[in-house]
Scaffold this motif. Structure first.
Motif, PDB file in Angstrom:
ATOM      1  N   GLU A  22     -63.728   2.517  15.818  1.00  0.00           N
ATOM      2  CA  GLU A  22     -63.677   1.508  14.751  1.00  0.00           C
ATOM      3  C   GLU A  22     -64.991   0.727  14.675  1.00  0.00           C
ATOM      4  O   GLU A  22     -65.429   0.347  13.598  1.00  0.00           O
ATOM      5  CB  GLU A  22     -62.523   0.532  14.974  1.00  0.00           C
ATOM      6  N   ASN A  24     -68.036   1.827  15.508  1.00  0.00           N
ATOM      7  CA  ASN A  24     -69.104   2.704  14.996  1.00  0.00           C
ATOM      8  C   ASN A  24     -68.482   3.942  14.349  1.00  0.00           C
ATOM      9  O   ASN A  24     -68.538   5.038  14.909  1.00  0.00           O
ATOM     10  CB  ASN A  24     -70.033   3.123  16.140  1.00  0.00           C
ATOM     11  N   PRO A  25     -67.904   3.771  13.166  1.00  0.00           N
ATOM     12  CA  PRO A  25     -67.158   4.881  12.558  1.00  0.00           C
ATOM     13  C   PRO A  25     -68.004   6.103  12.194  1.00  0.00           C
ATOM     14  O   PRO A  25     -67.457   7.192  12.032  1.00  0.00           O
ATOM     15  CB  PRO A  25     -66.531   4.255  11.307  1.00  0.00           C
ATOM     16  N   ASP A  26     -69.312   5.942  12.099  1.00  0.00           N
ATOM     17  CA  ASP A  26     -70.164   7.083  11.756  1.00  0.00           C
ATOM     18  C   ASP A  26     -70.540   7.936  12.960  1.00  0.00           C
ATOM     19  O   ASP A  26     -71.109   9.015  12.803  1.00  0.00           O
ATOM     20  CB  ASP A  26     -71.442   6.606  11.056  1.00  0.00           C
ATOM     21  N   ASP A  27     -70.250   7.445  14.168  1.00  0.00           N
ATOM     22  CA  ASP A  27     -70.553   8.214  15.375  1.00  0.00           C
ATOM     23  C   ASP A  27     -69.560   9.358  15.551  1.00  0.00           C
ATOM     24  O   ASP A  27     -68.358   9.186  15.312  1.00  0.00           O
ATOM     25  CB  ASP A  27     -70.471   7.330  16.632  1.00  0.00           C
ATOM     26  N   ALA A  28     -70.064  10.489  15.993  1.00  0.00           N
ATOM     27  CA  ALA A  28     -69.172  11.598  16.336  1.00  0.00           C
ATOM     28  C   ALA A  28     -68.382  11.216  17.587  1.00  0.00           C
ATOM     29  O   ALA A  28     -68.907  10.509  18.463  1.00  0.00           O
ATOM     30  CB  ALA A  28     -69.991  12.859  16.608  1.00  0.00           C
TER      31      ALA A  28
END
Length: 146
Positions: A22, A24-28
């Motif tokens: 939540e 860092n939603p762009d992190d894999a």
């Protein structure tokens, strides 16, 4: 709702990873083997405490704290706080404030002279930290390493 703040344990790892998703939603997503290895390193690090806030037994927030020894200020350490997040469905219920109070308590117990953190560039985040007694006293700089 009962809120409890405590040091995280290995059993909390999946909940921590969900919270960081939540934050860092762009992190894999971190592969489980990597997450296990990182957690093992964190748990062995002296002065490091990952706090979790539970709401009625559900891990719903976290703050990562580390005491850094210091040769200034009479040898008093600094507590750094990073990766503060409360799950979206639990926000505005006091969990964030309790996490920050617990982090400050860690700093006091360790004899720190200050608690330091960087906040996201969002006014509601700045308002939250000011309400928790923090002041924007310096300009932060970052250099991301690709």
């Amino acid at each position: 709702m009962t809120i409890t703040v405590r040091p995280a344990a290995e059993a909390d790892l999946s909940a921590l990873l969900a919270l960081y998703g939540e934050l860092n939603p762009d992190d894999a997503p971190l592969p489980q083997a990597s997450a296990d290895a990182v957690w093992a390193a964190i748990s062995k690090q002296q002065g490091r405490t990952v706090l979790v806030a539970e709401a009625d037994g559900t891990v719903a927030g976290t703050a990562d704290c580390i005491v850094m020894p210091n040769l200034t200020r009479g040898g008093r350490a600094i507590l750094f706080v990073e990766n503060v997040v409360v799950a979206g469905s639990f926000r505005r219920r006091g969990l964030g404030r309790r996490l920050v109070e617990a982090a400050v308590g860690l700093g006091k117990a360790a004899g720190c002279y200050k608690v330091q953190l960087l906040a996201a560039d969002d006014e509601y985040v700045h308002t939250f930290y000011r309400a928790c007694g923090f002041k924007a006293l310096a300009e932060g700089f970052r250099r991301y390493i690709p």
